[in-house]
Design an enzyme around this catalytic site. Sequence first.
Site, PDB file in Angstrom:
ATOM      1  CD  GLU A   1      -4.962  30.161 -19.232  1.00  0.00           C
ATOM      2  OE1 GLU A   1      -4.616  29.498 -18.227  1.00  0.00           O
ATOM      3  OE2 GLU A   1      -4.306  31.139 -19.663  1.00  0.00           O
TER       4      GLU A   1
ATOM      5  CG  HIS B   1      -0.900  28.622 -20.316  1.00  0.00           C
ATOM      6  ND1 HIS B   1      -0.008  29.527 -19.791  1.00  0.00           N
ATOM      7  CD2 HIS B   1      -0.516  28.398 -21.599  1.00  0.00           C
ATOM      8  CE1 HIS B   1       0.883  29.850 -20.722  1.00  0.00           C
ATOM      9  NE2 HIS B   1       0.594  29.173 -21.830  1.00  0.00           N
TER      10      HIS B   1
ATOM     11  CG  HIS C   1       3.965  30.152 -17.108  1.00  0.00           C
ATOM     12  ND1 HIS C   1       3.935  31.502 -17.336  1.00  0.00           N
ATOM     13  CD2 HIS C   1       2.668  29.720 -17.221  1.00  0.00           C
ATOM     14  CE1 HIS C   1       2.666  31.871 -17.554  1.00  0.00           C
ATOM     15  NE2 HIS C   1       1.892  30.819 -17.505  1.00  0.00           N
TER      16      HIS C   1
ATOM     17  CD  GLU D   1      -0.027  28.941 -15.557  1.00  0.00           C
ATOM     18  OE1 GLU D   1       0.121  29.991 -14.907  1.00  0.00           O
ATOM     19  OE2 GLU D   1      -0.380  28.920 -16.757  1.00  0.00           O
TER      20      GLU D   1
HETATM   21 ZN    ZN Z   1      -0.102  30.499 -17.917  1.00  0.00          ZN
END
Ligand code: ZN
Length: 292
Positions: A256, A174, A82, A119
């Site tokens: 993640e 992430h 992102h 995030e």
């Molecule tokens: Zn993400």
Amino acid sequence: MPFDAKTPALALGCAVLTVAALAGCGGTAALDAKPGAKPDATSGTANGATSGATPPVKPVTSAPPAATRSLAGRTVVIDPGHNPGNFRHTSEINQQVDIGTNRKECDTTGTSTADGYTEAAFTLDVSHRLRDLLRAQGATVVLTHDAERPFGPCVDERARLGNKAKADAVVSVHADGSAAGNRGFHVILPARVQSGAADTTAIVGRSRTLGERVAAQFARATGTSPANYIGSGTGLDVREDLGGLNLSTVPKVFLECGNMRDPKDAALLANAAWRQKAARGIADGIGTYLQG
Ligand code: ZN
């Protein structure tokens, strides 16, 4: 490239060389080896992560450990998931791009903790820490972005940046946005895809190895567990709906690091000392992968 085929020989070489050349093989787990200790039966992927031995003390700083592997000559691309500016550019990031198996948004805003730690801020922070650790080991490190741009890059461009750099490994950083109670980390591996612009045939095997190494070292460094809601407890998942993986021609995984929507995971993710451990775990995973 017959990387995987060479791994057993390289691993054996490391085992033999460990006493004389710790710096070259970096097998700090070997320091804990005791006569009669059970051999690691997990093909080396766990690298001692599941042994009962006390792990070596690792300072929570950016200083490299004494037995740091040299990554000179290797290129690592870090993809901070992102972008903090995506929230202000929703029309741009909603533009569809070709991901091989489908068309999908250029990028997304990402998630956040309940109290607003985004995030995008998390991924940049971990990526900076990871960059510093890898550079200290001699690697050439490229970030796909450093929030210097207003939004993105789009997921297809993120893949191309890794390809263009001829990266030896790419990790996309992430944190997840799942339901509270869902905890732990997981690594996302590319599926075998041959569709349109996507052909992952050449990278599926090496990406899995990379992902296994990252998962093992991340668990060891952070003390956190594989996700309890995906991956059947392995910490590994496979997806064919991510353009960043589908369009990669170099070994690549997504990580993640935890679930931002779970209060306990969020407390870890928002803690700078924990993020340093996370970066160390990713760096060690990349290091063990690149060193065989
Ligand atoms: Zn993400």
